[in-house]
Design an enzyme around this catalytic site. Structure first.
Site, PDB file in Angstrom:
ATOM      1  N   ARG A  36      -0.541 -19.735   7.898  1.00 44.43           N
ATOM      2  CA  ARG A  36      -1.676 -19.854   6.971  1.00 44.43           C
ATOM      3  C   ARG A  36      -2.443 -21.158   7.166  1.00 44.43           C
ATOM      4  O   ARG A  36      -3.072 -21.664   6.236  1.00 44.43           O
ATOM      5  CB  ARG A  36      -1.232 -19.695   5.517  1.00 44.43           C
ATOM      6  CG  ARG A  36      -0.731 -18.295   5.201  1.00 44.43           C
ATOM      7  CD  ARG A  36      -0.445 -18.138   3.720  1.00 44.43           C
ATOM      8  NE  ARG A  36       0.122 -16.816   3.447  1.00 44.43           N
ATOM      9  CZ  ARG A  36       0.937 -16.532   2.434  1.00 44.43           C
ATOM     10  NH1 ARG A  36       1.282 -17.485   1.579  1.00 44.43           N
ATOM     11  NH2 ARG A  36       1.392 -15.308   2.252  1.00 44.43           N
ATOM     12  N   ARG A  40      -6.718 -21.215   2.590  1.00 47.06           N
ATOM     13  CA  ARG A  40      -7.123 -21.575   1.235  1.00 47.06           C
ATOM     14  C   ARG A  40      -6.813 -22.986   0.790  1.00 47.06           C
ATOM     15  O   ARG A  40      -7.264 -23.401  -0.271  1.00 47.06           O
ATOM     16  CB  ARG A  40      -6.468 -20.581   0.269  1.00 47.06           C
ATOM     17  CG  ARG A  40      -4.961 -20.479   0.458  1.00 47.06           C
ATOM     18  CD  ARG A  40      -4.373 -19.253  -0.193  1.00 47.06           C
ATOM     19  NE  ARG A  40      -2.934 -19.191   0.065  1.00 47.06           N
ATOM     20  CZ  ARG A  40      -2.115 -18.362  -0.558  1.00 47.06           C
ATOM     21  NH1 ARG A  40      -2.598 -17.542  -1.464  1.00 47.06           N
ATOM     22  NH2 ARG A  40      -0.836 -18.346  -0.272  1.00 47.06           N
ATOM     23  N   ARG A  49     -15.383 -19.287   1.241  1.00 48.05           N
ATOM     24  CA  ARG A  49     -14.901 -18.164   0.428  1.00 48.05           C
ATOM     25  C   ARG A  49     -15.649 -18.029  -0.888  1.00 48.05           C
ATOM     26  O   ARG A  49     -15.702 -16.944  -1.478  1.00 48.05           O
ATOM     27  CB  ARG A  49     -13.403 -18.340   0.145  1.00 48.05           C
ATOM     28  CG  ARG A  49     -12.506 -17.740   1.180  1.00 48.05           C
ATOM     29  CD  ARG A  49     -12.438 -16.218   1.103  1.00 48.05           C
ATOM     30  NE  ARG A  49     -11.546 -15.776   0.033  1.00 48.05           N
ATOM     31  CZ  ARG A  49     -11.920 -15.100  -1.014  1.00 48.05           C
ATOM     32  NH1 ARG A  49     -13.180 -14.788  -1.171  1.00 48.05           N
ATOM     33  NH2 ARG A  49     -11.054 -14.718  -1.940  1.00 48.05           N
ATOM     34  N   ASP A  85      -5.581 -10.517   8.180  1.00 47.08           N
ATOM     35  CA  ASP A  85      -4.555 -10.242   7.186  1.00 47.08           C
ATOM     36  C   ASP A  85      -3.701  -9.093   7.666  1.00 47.08           C
ATOM     37  O   ASP A  85      -4.202  -8.184   8.349  1.00 47.08           O
ATOM     38  CB  ASP A  85      -5.191  -9.895   5.838  1.00 47.08           C
ATOM     39  CG  ASP A  85      -4.176  -9.961   4.712  1.00 47.08           C
ATOM     40  OD1 ASP A  85      -3.539  -8.924   4.416  1.00 47.08           O
ATOM     41  OD2 ASP A  85      -3.997 -11.041   4.122  1.00 47.08           O
ATOM     42  N   TYR A 163       4.298  -2.983   0.525  1.00 48.26           N
ATOM     43  CA  TYR A 163       3.036  -3.258  -0.172  1.00 48.26           C
ATOM     44  C   TYR A 163       2.324  -1.958  -0.562  1.00 48.26           C
ATOM     45  O   TYR A 163       1.775  -1.839  -1.658  1.00 48.26           O
ATOM     46  CB  TYR A 163       2.105  -4.076   0.724  1.00 48.26           C
ATOM     47  CG  TYR A 163       2.298  -5.565   0.647  1.00 48.26           C
ATOM     48  CD1 TYR A 163       2.210  -6.251  -0.569  1.00 48.26           C
ATOM     49  CD2 TYR A 163       2.527  -6.319   1.798  1.00 48.26           C
ATOM     50  CE1 TYR A 163       2.363  -7.631  -0.634  1.00 48.26           C
ATOM     51  CE2 TYR A 163       2.680  -7.694   1.742  1.00 48.26           C
ATOM     52  CZ  TYR A 163       2.598  -8.344   0.522  1.00 48.26           C
ATOM     53  OH  TYR A 163       2.757  -9.708   0.455  1.00 48.26           O
TER      54      TYR A 163
END
Length: 367
Positions: A36, A40, A49, A85, A163
């Site tokens: 990652r 973020r 974003r 992703d 998921y």
């Protein structure tokens, strides 16, 4: 599939440290990247974003390329990882997934019962459904100008199945685990569908320019040894075997492959016998014990606790030195034991990265 590598005229690679470590070759210092790392915790990512939906960033090659390059501009990393992703595979299978702020991935209509498997798309064309990832990889390879290798990735079949049934994240994944007990045949059918698409997807990533691949089995730890060896490991191994085989059929040299089954400390022996080149470790696994169980058969990757980045800069350096001393400097790729957290301080990540290089060079020089 994406255009053959020979037709893309990529800039020559200047830093092959991570590729050598993955292949078990001698390295003068330990290579480092961070799960990652494109994302973020960076202010420049938050700025981008604020104007654009998460999956729109993934689906826009220019934006995905920009986000991939942001940490490379900031830090002396030894690899870039394409911004995307793992849930693009369920999307390609026809499931609708949103990234909801404050909640995470959310499926609009999850797989609730066996009959819902009929909703999955058949004979998916990866170029048509996931070509935007290939375009982002090719663009990024050029924009990197050979500074570091580019990593491509996918999620494991089990993690994607979990998921898709849970409809998002979960602490127990009890709905998806219940399938393994109640509907084993349907579970294998679902896992095989994900596996088949993932093979084509990863081959396409390499043809587009990915130089290393990682499989994220983020929810391996929820399974335990028996279920993992029955419902996850066989599909992980099939992916690696088929990706390497299909690349050879296309006269393309297979790239190194990393498997990261978070929490699967119970299966290191089996993973050491898998077709992968590198086994990724989370922070719960003692380095010396992991090395003992893997017994030199694979390179290893990991595994500083992501929360260690909340420590002082001096302490981070000490933790890194201890980690490298325990792992050793060869057949080793430094990383966190999971993805970096959104509130991590970029300056503290810089200390982690620089400390890996500093301490590993010193250890190599001291013999």
């Amino acid at each position: 599939m994406a255009a053959p590598l020979s037709n893309q005229n990529f800039p020559p690679l200047k830093n092959d440290l991570i590729l050598r470590a993955a292949r078990g070759e001698k390295t003068e210092r330990v290579p480092v990247w961070v799960m990652r790392q494109a994302g973020r915790y960076l202010p420049e990512f938050k700025e981008l974003r604020a104007e654009t939906d998460f999956f729109t960033v993934c689906q826009t090659p220019e934006k995905a390329c920009e986000v991939t390059l942001q940490p490379i501009r900031r830090f002396e990393l030894d690899a870039a990882i394409i911004f995307s992703d793992i849930l693009v595979i369920p999307q390609a299978l026809g499931l609708s997934v949103q990234m909801v702020p404050g909640k995470g991935p959310t499926f609009d209509d999850p797989i609730n019962d066996v009959s819902d498997l009929d909703r999955l798309a058949k004979n998916v064309d990866v170029n048509e459904t996931l070509g935007y990832v290939f375009d982002a990889i090719t663009l990024t390879r050029h924009k990197l100008e050979g500074k570091v290798p580019l990593i491509g990735f996918a999620g494991s079949p089990w993690t994607l199945m979990a998921y898709s049934i849970e409809g998002g994240g979960s602490t127990t994944f009890s709905k998806s685990k219940a399938w393994l007990y109640k509907h084993p045949e349907a579970s294998h059918k679902f896992l095989q569908a994900i596996t088949d698409l993932t093979v084509d997807y990863l081959v396409g990533q390499v043809l587009a320019g990915a130089q290393l691949l990682q499989l994220f089995d983020s929810h391996a730890g929820i399974l335990g040894h028996g279920l993992f060896c029955k419902f996850s490991l066989p599909y992980l191994n099939e992916i690696a075997e088929k990706v390497k085989g299909k690349l050879k059929e296309k006269s393309v040299e297979p790239v190194p492959m990393i498997v990261f089954p978070k929490g699967a400390h119970y299966a290191l022996k089996e993973l050491s016998e898998s077709p992968y080149d590198v086994v990724g470790l989370d922070w719960t696994m003692p380095p010396a014990e992991a090395r003992r169980q893997i017994d030199g058969k694979k390179s290893v990757q990991g595994n500083l606790d992501p929360c260690a980045l909340y420590s002082s800069k001096e302490e981070i350096s000490d933790y890194v030195k201890k980690m490298i001393c325990e792992f050793g400097t060869q057949k080793y790729i430094a990383n966190l034991g999971h993805g970096i957290y959104p509130d991590a301080d970029p300056d503290h990540l810089k200390v982690f990265i620089d400390s890996v290089h500093k301490h590993s060079e010193e250890l190599n020089q001291s013999g």
